[in-house]
Design an enzyme around this catalytic site. Structure first.
Site, PDB file in Angstrom:
ATOM      1  N   GLY A  19       0.931  -1.067   0.148  1.00 53.65           N
ATOM      2  CA  GLY A  19       0.259   0.126  -0.202  1.00 53.65           C
ATOM      3  C   GLY A  19       1.345   1.581  -0.110  1.00 53.65           C
ATOM      4  N   ILE A  20       0.423   2.614   0.972  1.00 51.74           N
ATOM      5  CA  ILE A  20       1.344   3.130   0.600  1.00 51.74           C
ATOM      6  C   ILE A  20       2.542   3.618   1.194  1.00 51.74           C
ATOM      7  CG2 ILE A  20       0.647   6.059   1.601  1.00 51.74           C
ATOM      8  CD1 ILE A  20      -2.290   5.685   1.913  1.00 51.74           C
ATOM      9  N   ASP A  65       5.845  -5.227  15.326  1.00 48.69           N
ATOM     10  CA  ASP A  65       4.402  -4.564  14.664  1.00 48.69           C
ATOM     11  C   ASP A  65       4.675  -2.888  15.753  1.00 48.69           C
ATOM     12  OD1 ASP A  65       1.962  -4.615  16.821  1.00 48.69           O
ATOM     13  OD2 ASP A  65       1.922  -6.344  17.946  1.00 48.69           O
ATOM     14  N   ASN A  92       3.047   5.021   9.321  1.00 53.33           N
ATOM     15  CA  ASN A  92       1.960   4.544   7.987  1.00 53.33           C
ATOM     16  C   ASN A  92       0.712   3.787   8.693  1.00 53.33           C
ATOM     17  OD1 ASN A  92       0.690   4.545   5.134  1.00 53.33           O
ATOM     18  ND2 ASN A  92       2.296   2.547   5.765  1.00 53.33           N
ATOM     19  N   TYR A 161     -12.707   4.332  13.280  1.00 48.47           N
ATOM     20  CA  TYR A 161     -11.473   5.163  12.863  1.00 48.47           C
ATOM     21  C   TYR A 161     -11.570   6.159  12.305  1.00 48.47           C
ATOM     22  CZ  TYR A 161      -8.675   4.933   8.591  1.00 48.47           C
ATOM     23  OH  TYR A 161      -8.317   5.482   7.485  1.00 48.47           O
ATOM     24  N   LYS A 165      -8.610   8.708  13.834  1.00 45.98           N
ATOM     25  CA  LYS A 165      -7.878   9.422  12.792  1.00 45.98           C
ATOM     26  C   LYS A 165      -8.285  10.861  13.485  1.00 45.98           C
ATOM     27  CE  LYS A 165      -5.771   6.114  10.177  1.00 45.98           C
ATOM     28  NZ  LYS A 165      -4.307   6.421  10.329  1.00 45.98           N
ATOM     29  N   THR A 198      -5.453   0.986  -2.057  1.00 45.91           N
ATOM     30  CA  THR A 198      -5.107   0.466  -1.722  1.00 45.91           C
ATOM     31  C   THR A 198      -5.893  -1.200  -1.319  1.00 45.91           C
ATOM     32  OG1 THR A 198      -5.234   0.941   0.262  1.00 45.91           O
ATOM     33  CG2 THR A 198      -3.481   2.158  -1.420  1.00 45.91           C
ATOM     34  N   LEU A 200      -6.602  -1.726   2.070  1.00 44.46           N
ATOM     35  CA  LEU A 200      -7.898  -1.194   2.864  1.00 44.46           C
ATOM     36  C   LEU A 200      -8.282   0.459   2.837  1.00 44.46           C
ATOM     37  CD1 LEU A 200      -6.131   0.404   5.991  1.00 44.46           C
ATOM     38  CD2 LEU A 200      -7.266   2.024   4.579  1.00 44.46           C
TER      39      LEU A 200
HETATM   40  P1  NAD Z   1      -2.825  -1.181   3.517  1.00 43.59           P
HETATM   41  O1  NAD Z   1      -3.798  -2.511   4.441  1.00 43.59           O
HETATM   42  O2  NAD Z   1      -2.658  -1.380   2.249  1.00 43.59           O
HETATM   43  O3  NAD Z   1      -1.338  -1.438   3.914  1.00 43.59           O
HETATM   44  C1  NAD Z   1      -1.133  -0.901   5.465  1.00 43.59           C
HETATM   45  C2  NAD Z   1       0.415  -2.055   6.275  1.00 43.59           C
HETATM   46  O4  NAD Z   1       0.281  -1.522   7.659  1.00 43.59           O
HETATM   47  C3  NAD Z   1       0.629  -3.791   5.720  1.00 43.59           C
HETATM   48  O5  NAD Z   1       1.498  -3.704   5.259  1.00 43.59           O
HETATM   49  C4  NAD Z   1       0.317  -3.760   7.261  1.00 43.59           C
HETATM   50  O6  NAD Z   1       0.791  -5.451   7.035  1.00 43.59           O
HETATM   51  C5  NAD Z   1       1.143  -2.989   7.984  1.00 43.59           C
HETATM   52  N1  NAD Z   1      -0.089  -3.234   9.680  1.00 43.59           N
HETATM   53  C6  NAD Z   1      -0.664  -3.545   9.965  1.00 43.59           C
HETATM   54  N2  NAD Z   1      -1.081  -3.625  11.096  1.00 43.59           N
HETATM   55  C7  NAD Z   1       0.416  -3.703  11.365  1.00 43.59           C
HETATM   56  C8  NAD Z   1       1.107  -3.347  13.195  1.00 43.59           C
HETATM   57  N3  NAD Z   1       0.272  -4.047  13.822  1.00 43.59           N
HETATM   58  N4  NAD Z   1       2.383  -3.276  13.271  1.00 43.59           N
HETATM   59  C9  NAD Z   1       3.051  -2.810  11.469  1.00 43.59           C
HETATM   60  N5  NAD Z   1       2.249  -3.524  10.575  1.00 43.59           N
HETATM   61  C10 NAD Z   1       1.455  -3.067  11.028  1.00 43.59           C
HETATM   62  O7  NAD Z   1      -2.751   0.184   3.775  1.00 43.59           O
HETATM   63  P2  NAD Z   1      -2.781   1.915   3.264  1.00 43.59           P
HETATM   64  O8  NAD Z   1      -4.254   2.160   2.694  1.00 43.59           O
HETATM   65  O9  NAD Z   1      -1.017   1.536   2.882  1.00 43.59           O
HETATM   66  O10 NAD Z   1      -2.726   2.792   4.747  1.00 43.59           O
HETATM   67  C11 NAD Z   1      -1.837   3.388   4.738  1.00 43.59           C
HETATM   68  C12 NAD Z   1      -2.230   4.435   6.138  1.00 43.59           C
HETATM   69  O11 NAD Z   1      -2.817   4.930   6.028  1.00 43.59           O
HETATM   70  C13 NAD Z   1      -2.966   3.336   7.009  1.00 43.59           C
HETATM   71  O12 NAD Z   1      -2.606   4.636   7.987  1.00 43.59           O
HETATM   72  C14 NAD Z   1      -4.736   4.370   6.670  1.00 43.59           C
HETATM   73  O13 NAD Z   1      -5.155   4.776   7.366  1.00 43.59           O
HETATM   74  C15 NAD Z   1      -4.041   5.440   6.130  1.00 43.59           C
HETATM   75  N6  NAD Z   1      -5.259   5.648   4.908  1.00 43.59           N
HETATM   76  C16 NAD Z   1      -5.524   4.572   3.709  1.00 43.59           C
HETATM   77  C17 NAD Z   1      -5.954   5.374   3.384  1.00 43.59           C
HETATM   78  C18 NAD Z   1      -6.889   4.754   2.051  1.00 43.59           C
HETATM   79  O14 NAD Z   1      -8.147   4.769   1.524  1.00 43.59           O
HETATM   80  N7  NAD Z   1      -6.505   3.415   1.329  1.00 43.59           N
HETATM   81  C19 NAD Z   1      -7.365   6.505   3.196  1.00 43.59           C
HETATM   82  C20 NAD Z   1      -6.705   7.732   4.236  1.00 43.59           C
HETATM   83  C21 NAD Z   1      -5.926   7.043   5.193  1.00 43.59           C
END
Ligand code: NAD
Length: 268
Positions: A19-20, A65, A92, A161, A165, A198, A200
């Site tokens: 993801g991000i 973690d 992140n 959520y 946030k 992504t 998520l």
């Molecule tokens: P994603 O699910 O694609 O990736 C998240 C990553 O975090 C994964 O690799 C996962 O293994 C890791 N992770 C989860 N729990 C963990 C833990 N306890 N310890 C270590 N790693 C852990 O998510 P994303 O879309 O890339 O989101 C990244 C961030 O951006 C998040 O904080 C999310 O809330 C935020 N965000 C995402 C979006 C969206 O639409 N995708 C929008 C706004 C904000």
């Protein structure tokens, strides 16, 4: 000319297996940074670091973690031992539980806060002394916390959520003021993506369909036209670009602020 070069900076990115976080690791490495990629998913984060090394970038992977204080100590100690510095921390890693309020148990609520909020608090606590030390010889250090537009506006299925946030947003501002006044030269900002393509991001749309909030994928796709003023979802690279700016010395007077990356989704 402002400085967007990240050469010489050591950057920890959590949740960098996909993801991000993954995209951010590639883009910041391309800009010259040394990336310490961490994730609870060991194989995934090792693959991210390996890809950077293959393209002659600088990276290492750590299984981490973000809810574990012991793991945070290990990450910061590794930065100190290997590089004698830590310039940028990108908090992140996170999860999004798409559960309507009436169905959300207290256990679910607490899990959402522990992974999204407690992790940022204990991570910043673990890292700030080394970051302050590193910032003494540079334009300063930077903490970048991933919030969301749901830290600013409400969303269906998102009471837990949104709470998490919103907390990240306000904690970032409070830390920016305190760390600034302590003379640390550590900036703290939050980033607020809208829906990003992504796993998520897509989970919210899929869960809305399961709960009957939208009828099917076609209807979901039609919503893109009306809800997304730029006619598309965000991509991980859109968010990585903003994170790169906040990591670079070009943003050295930007602290305590919130950068929205949503193609105007949250203002229509
Ligand atoms: P994603 O699910 O694609 O990736 C998240 C990553 O975090 C994964 O690799 C996962 O293994 C890791 N992770 C989860 N729990 C963990 C833990 N306890 N310890 C270590 N790693 C852990 O998510 P994303 O879309 O890339 O989101 C990244 C961030 O951006 C998040 O904080 C999310 O809330 C935020 N965000 C995402 C979006 C969206 O639409 N995708 C929008 C706004 C904000």
């Amino acid at each position: 000319m402002q400085n967007f070069d990240l050469t010489g900076k050591v950057i920890v990115i959590t949740g960098a297996a996909k993801g991000i976080g993954e995209q951010c690791a590639y883009d910041l490495a391309d800009m010259g940074a040394t990336i310490v990629a961490t994730d609870i998913d060991k194989a995934g984060v090792e693959a991210t670091a390996a890809k950077i090394l293959e393209s002659n970038g600088k990276a290492m992977a750590i299984k981490h973690d973000v809810t574990s204080e012991a793991d945070w100590e290990k990450v910061v100690a590794t930065c100190k031992q290997q590089f004698s510095r830590l310039d940028v921390l990108v908090n992140n890693a996170g999860i999004m539980m798409n559960i309507p309020f009436a169905l959300c148990s207290y256990e679910d609520f607490k899990k959402q806060q522990t992974i999204n909020v407690d992790s940022v608090f204990i991570g910043c606590k673990a890292a700030y002394e080394l970051m302050a030390e590193s910032g003494k010889t540079t334009a300063g250090s930077s903490i970048i916390n991933l919030s969301s537009i749901f830290g600013q506006i409400s969303g269906p299925m998102h009471s837990a959520y949104c709470a998490s946030k919103g907390a990240v947003r306000m904690m970032s501002k409070a830390m920016a003021v305190e760390l600034g006044r302590m003379g640390t030269k550590i900036r703290v900002n939050s980033v607020h993506p809208g829906p990003v393509n992504t796993e998520l991001g897509l989970s919210a749309a899929k869960d809305a369909e399961k709960l009957g909030l939208v009828d099917d994928a076609d209807e979901r796709n039609k919503m893109v036209g009306t809800l997304f003023p730029m006619g598309r979802w965000g991509e991980a690279q859109d968010v990585a670009g903003v994170i790169a700016f906040l990591a670079a010395d070009a943003s050295q007077f930007v602290t305590g602020t919130e950068l929205v990356v949503d193609g105007a989704y949250s203002i229509v």
